[in-house]
Write a protein that holds these residues in place. Structure first.
Motif, PDB file in Angstrom:
ATOM      1  N   LEU A   1      45.898  43.491  36.306  1.00 22.50           N
ATOM      2  CA  LEU A   1      44.727  43.977  35.591  1.00 22.50           C
ATOM      3  C   LEU A   1      44.969  43.893  34.087  1.00 22.50           C
ATOM      4  O   LEU A   1      46.105  43.989  33.619  1.00 22.50           O
ATOM      5  CB  LEU A   1      44.411  45.413  36.005  1.00 22.50           C
ATOM      6  CG  LEU A   1      44.158  45.628  37.501  1.00 22.50           C
ATOM      7  CD1 LEU A   1      43.840  47.094  37.773  1.00 22.50           C
ATOM      8  CD2 LEU A   1      43.028  44.738  37.997  1.00 22.50           C
ATOM      9  N   GLN A   2      43.889  43.733  33.333  1.00 15.16           N
ATOM     10  CA  GLN A   2      44.007  43.552  31.892  1.00 15.16           C
ATOM     11  C   GLN A   2      43.834  44.854  31.127  1.00 15.16           C
ATOM     12  O   GLN A   2      44.494  45.072  30.112  1.00 15.16           O
ATOM     13  CB  GLN A   2      42.943  42.537  31.415  1.00 15.16           C
ATOM     14  CG  GLN A   2      43.030  41.180  32.101  1.00 15.16           C
ATOM     15  CD  GLN A   2      44.359  40.486  31.880  1.00 15.16           C
ATOM     16  OE1 GLN A   2      44.866  40.481  30.767  1.00 15.16           O
ATOM     17  NE2 GLN A   2      44.919  39.908  32.938  1.00 15.16           N
TER      18      GLN A   2
ATOM     19  N   LYS B   1      35.567  43.071  40.160  1.00 12.22           N
ATOM     20  CA  LYS B   1      35.272  41.652  39.994  1.00 12.22           C
ATOM     21  C   LYS B   1      35.925  40.794  41.077  1.00 12.22           C
ATOM     22  O   LYS B   1      35.706  39.587  41.125  1.00 12.22           O
ATOM     23  CB  LYS B   1      35.739  41.181  38.615  1.00 12.22           C
ATOM     24  CG  LYS B   1      35.012  41.847  37.452  1.00 12.22           C
ATOM     25  CD  LYS B   1      35.549  41.348  36.122  1.00 12.22           C
ATOM     26  CE  LYS B   1      34.858  42.022  34.951  1.00 12.22           C
ATOM     27  NZ  LYS B   1      35.413  41.544  33.646  1.00 12.22           N
ATOM     28  N   VAL B   2      36.753  41.412  41.916  1.00 12.55           N
ATOM     29  CA  VAL B   2      37.375  40.702  43.039  1.00 12.55           C
ATOM     30  C   VAL B   2      36.589  41.056  44.299  1.00 12.55           C
ATOM     31  O   VAL B   2      36.524  42.222  44.694  1.00 12.55           O
ATOM     32  CB  VAL B   2      38.855  41.083  43.192  1.00 12.55           C
ATOM     33  CG1 VAL B   2      39.467  40.375  44.400  1.00 12.55           C
ATOM     34  CG2 VAL B   2      39.627  40.727  41.927  1.00 12.55           C
TER      35      VAL B   2
ATOM     36  N   GLU C   1      37.916  47.324  36.669  1.00 13.51           N
ATOM     37  CA  GLU C   1      37.781  45.875  36.564  1.00 13.51           C
ATOM     38  C   GLU C   1      38.081  45.171  37.890  1.00 13.51           C
ATOM     39  O   GLU C   1      37.735  44.011  38.075  1.00 13.51           O
ATOM     40  CB  GLU C   1      38.680  45.331  35.464  1.00 13.51           C
ATOM     41  CG  GLU C   1      40.166  45.461  35.728  1.00 13.51           C
ATOM     42  CD  GLU C   1      40.997  44.855  34.605  1.00 13.51           C
ATOM     43  OE1 GLU C   1      40.855  43.649  34.359  1.00 13.51           O
ATOM     44  OE2 GLU C   1      41.763  45.598  33.976  1.00 13.51           O
ATOM     45  N   SER C   2      38.691  45.875  38.834  1.00 14.13           N
ATOM     46  CA  SER C   2      38.983  45.273  40.135  1.00 14.13           C
ATOM     47  C   SER C   2      37.722  45.024  40.949  1.00 14.13           C
ATOM     48  O   SER C   2      37.775  44.367  41.987  1.00 14.13           O
ATOM     49  CB  SER C   2      39.951  46.152  40.930  1.00 14.13           C
ATOM     50  OG  SER C   2      39.376  47.416  41.212  1.00 14.13           O
TER      51      SER C   2
ATOM     52  N   VAL D   1      47.021  40.894  41.892  1.00 14.51           N
ATOM     53  CA  VAL D   1      45.944  40.875  40.900  1.00 14.51           C
ATOM     54  C   VAL D   1      46.380  41.710  39.699  1.00 14.51           C
ATOM     55  O   VAL D   1      46.285  42.941  39.716  1.00 14.51           O
ATOM     56  CB  VAL D   1      44.630  41.437  41.480  1.00 14.51           C
ATOM     57  CG1 VAL D   1      43.508  41.354  40.448  1.00 14.51           C
ATOM     58  CG2 VAL D   1      44.237  40.710  42.761  1.00 14.51           C
TER      59      VAL D   1
ATOM     60  N   ILE E   1      39.531  37.675  35.471  1.00 10.28           N
ATOM     61  CA  ILE E   1      40.434  38.231  36.472  1.00 10.28           C
ATOM     62  C   ILE E   1      41.331  37.111  37.008  1.00 10.28           C
ATOM     63  O   ILE E   1      40.843  36.064  37.429  1.00 10.28           O
ATOM     64  CB  ILE E   1      39.652  38.871  37.632  1.00 10.28           C
ATOM     65  CG1 ILE E   1      39.055  40.201  37.183  1.00 10.28           C
ATOM     66  CG2 ILE E   1      40.540  39.104  38.832  1.00 10.28           C
ATOM     67  CD1 ILE E   1      40.052  41.328  37.037  1.00 10.28           C
ATOM     68  N   THR E   2      42.626  37.352  36.995  1.00 12.53           N
ATOM     69  CA  THR E   2      43.587  36.384  37.515  1.00 12.53           C
ATOM     70  C   THR E   2      44.083  36.826  38.879  1.00 12.53           C
ATOM     71  O   THR E   2      44.381  38.010  39.083  1.00 12.53           O
ATOM     72  CB  THR E   2      44.792  36.253  36.561  1.00 12.53           C
ATOM     73  OG1 THR E   2      44.320  35.843  35.277  1.00 12.53           O
ATOM     74  CG2 THR E   2      45.792  35.224  37.079  1.00 12.53           C
TER      75      THR E   2
ATOM     76  N   THR F   1      49.410  46.189  38.367  1.00 14.62           N
ATOM     77  CA  THR F   1      49.161  45.027  39.208  1.00 14.62           C
ATOM     78  C   THR F   1      48.899  45.485  40.634  1.00 14.62           C
ATOM     79  O   THR F   1      49.656  46.318  41.171  1.00 14.62           O
ATOM     80  CB  THR F   1      50.367  44.068  39.186  1.00 14.62           C
ATOM     81  OG1 THR F   1      50.579  43.615  37.851  1.00 14.62           O
ATOM     82  CG2 THR F   1      50.118  42.862  40.085  1.00 14.62           C
TER      83      THR F   1
ATOM     84  N   SER G   1      36.996  35.704  42.659  1.00 13.34           N
ATOM     85  CA  SER G   1      37.162  36.518  41.458  1.00 13.34           C
ATOM     86  C   SER G   1      36.261  36.006  40.359  1.00 13.34           C
ATOM     87  O   SER G   1      35.980  34.805  40.274  1.00 13.34           O
ATOM     88  CB  SER G   1      38.619  36.496  40.980  1.00 13.34           C
ATOM     89  OG  SER G   1      39.004  35.181  40.617  1.00 13.34           O
TER      90      SER G   1
END
Length: 614
Positions: A601-602, A555-556, A552-553, A599, A574-575, A607, A570
């Motif tokens: 991750l979900q 997306k950054v 999912e990283s 960042v 993604i936060t 992190t 992002s």
């Protein structure tokens, strides 16, 4: 560093204005340019073809006191140094982990760009010391981490482990064999998941080798296991591992019993696709060598295109891009000393299956297979190179588990044959070509005769696509075609120019990357990732070596900013946090040197901690 000053947002806006115009013109004039579009796509595929394989190797060495009996002359160190000497100076990477019941010394992956880099690694090996106790899990776990933190996704990763396979735990530490076994199993699972084959070399000088442990490591991860009663065999074994990993073959040249004079052997370079020829000369005593190229001219050892590495047990002569033909090697050794000479070629060759003529196949159909060799991304058209090889089609019926081996015709500048689909089963097809010094396998082509679909596309290599080309319709509006074509070319040229400027923008500085585990609170040691190798943009996932669990990283996304700054964007879901607070990175978050962000991750409880430095 020269950098353009075109803002990414400006480029995007200009392209948004151009796109409707392009679409309108394409609607009016699409047919005449269909062939041009297909040609451009074909050229693009050829341009992105992969180059020669590179290695990312971690040398994992047991330096416990028990190795004093197995290898009293430290042949292991000499063999590891020869392995390093065989690697290319064009970007291969090597890391070293020396362990007892803890990591004694460690060297992160070093990219080899010169003889000095190799010497740095060999000096590190010479500086290793022995220590008490042994815990294989500790070494294996660390070797996997070294690859995780520094391996290039485009390289071939591997772990080479040299040990006796036995644990000798420190009772005072309270660590149990069960704990060690569990950690070793987890490390092996991680290596298997990430595609890190483990090649094990077991020294059995004292007869106490634990073969099962070492063989299990190799079998589980797709590597190979070697055992020997004598450390003197290690240079030969390391040569076999090097060759096996890159799908090469060791070519025995000749064994000589030295008589004190120069004795001549022939080294044949079979074709012009040889990148490097590694001539290893193994002997108990020092040797002297001379070399003559195929034209009869004596070549200095060493020189610009001939590298020389020497130790107490071997000499390695590396020929760079050698001329095709018979080279003459003259070797002089101490009388009665046995001298073994082996040859390993490193090739710039890939094997690809051409696109199939149909997109669907069913029971009773015949699949026509055509395969070509590629050198530096270009198709090889030398028929003699194909004719010197033996090629077969390996057809595996996934429903029954049986594999059929079908010879392919190599009479022209290609390998070709056919395969009949006899049942409504699923099949895997691949081509293997080999000769005396190497073999290559193509990517696997999957055909599901139950549904009729080709489930995965073959490697690009020519042939038809099964798609009918659009035929131009007659039109009397010739003037519109001409005007439209001219406008299209002008606008396309402007768009390509802007895209190239944007895509070629470089980065400066480096990113410090750490991964915090939310379950254990443990944090990986900092990894310093240089950004100069990226152009245009890169994702956080690329910095994390494309680890599947951190997908999912991707997306950054990072792009170059003004004044040596970095822009972080992002996607939804993604936060990005700065100074403990969520930051709006959807439109671009500017980072200057010293800025830190995190960042979370979900999908996994981890992190990613980032610091941008110049």
């Amino acid at each position: 560093m020269l950098r353009t000053q075109l803002c990414p947002r400006t480029t995007k806006n200009m392209l948004q204005r151009l796109i409707p115009v392009l679409l309108l013109i394409l609607c009016l004039t699409a047919s005449p340019f269909t062939t041009l579009r297909a040609s451009a796509a074909s050229a693009g595929s050829a341009a992105t073809a992969a180059g020669p394989s590179r290695i990312d190797a971690v040398l994992l060495i047991d330096v416990s006191n028990s190795m004093n009996k197995s290898d009293k002359n430290n042949i292991a160190g000499e063999a590891m140094k020869m392995f390093i000497d065989m690697l290319s100076t064009q970007g291969d990477k090597v890391g070293i982990v020396a362990y007892t019941d803890k990591v004694q010394r460690e060297k992160a992956l070093l990219e080899i760009g010169s003889a000095g880099d190799k010497q740095d690694l060999k000096d590190f090996i010479d500086g290793l010391n022995r220590g008490p106790y042994t815990d294989i899990a500790v070494g294996m776990e660390e070797a996997v981490k070294v690859l995780e933190n520094g391996s290039d996704p485009s390289h071939e990763p591997m772990i080479v482990m040299l040990a006796d396979g036995n644990n000798d735990l420190d009772e005072a530490s309270g660590r149990t064999q069960s704990q060690s076994d569990q950690e070793l199993s987890a490390a092996v699972d991680a290596a298997k998941q990430k595609g890190y084959p483990v090649y094990t070399i077991g020294l059995n000088a004292d007869g106490k080798l634990n073969k099962d442990i070492l063989a299990g490591l190799s079998n589980e991860t797709g590597g190979k296991s070697f055992t020997t009663n004598s450390a003197d065999d290690l240079p030969q074994i390391l040569s076999e591992i090097f060759a096996s990993h890159l799908k090469l073959k060791i070519v025995p040249v000749q064994s000589i019993t030295a008589d004190g004079s120069f004795q001549e052997v022939t080294v044949n370079v079979p074709n012009s696709s040889v990148l490097e020829a590694n001539i290893s000369i193994m002997s108990a005593q020092p040797v002297t060598a001379k070399l003559t190229d195929p034209s009869g001219k004596e070549v200095a050892i060493p020189s610009d295109d001939v590298l020389l590495s020497k130790s107490s047990t071997y000499s390695l002569i590396k020929l760079l891009s050698p001329e095709q033909g018979d080279w003459k090697l003259q070797v002089k050794g101490v009388p009665k000393d046995k001298i073994d000479i082996n040859l390993v070629f490193n090739y710039d060759l890939e094997l690809k299956i051409d696109a199939l003529p149909s997109a669907t196949y069913k029971k009773g159909d015949t699949v026509d297979i055509v395969s070509h060799l590629y050198s530096n991304g270009a198709q090889v058209t030398l028929s003699n190179l194909y004719q010197d090889m033996n090629a077969v089609l390996l057809a595996t019926d996934l429903d029954t588990g049986t594999t059929e081996e079908l010879p392919l015709d190599n009479s022209g500048a290609e390998f070709k044959g056919s395969f009949e689909i006899k049942e409504s089963h699923s099949y895997e097809l691949k081509v293997r070509a080999e000769e005396s010094s190497f073999y290559r396998e193509s990517d696997v082509l999957k055909i599901d005769a139950k549904t009729g679909a080709v489930s995965t596309a073959p490697a690009t290599g020519g042939g038809t696509t099964g798609e009918e080309p659009l035929q131009p319709k007659e039109s009397s509006n010739t003037l519109y075609f001409i005007i439209g074509g001219v406008l299209l070319l002008i606008i396309a040229a402007v768009a390509v120019w802007m895209l190239r400027k944007q895509a070629n923008r470089g980065f400066v500085g480096q990113m410090v990357v750490e991964v915090l585990d939310g379950n254990t609170g443990e944090k990986t040691y900092p990894q310093y990732k240089k950004l100069s190798g990226f152009r245009g943009k890169f994702t956080l996932h690329q910095l994390l070596q494309l680890a599947p669990e951190l997908k999912e990283s991707e997306k950054v996304i990072f792009t170059p900013g003004k004044n040596d700054r970095l822009l972080l964007r992002s996607s939804e879901g993604i936060t990005v946090e700065r100074s403990g607070r969520a930051a709006d990175a959807s439109r671009g978050l500017e980072l200057k040197s010293g800025d830190r962000v995190s960042v979370p991750l979900q999908t996994v409880d981890k992190t990613i901690l980032l610091e941008f430095l110049i």
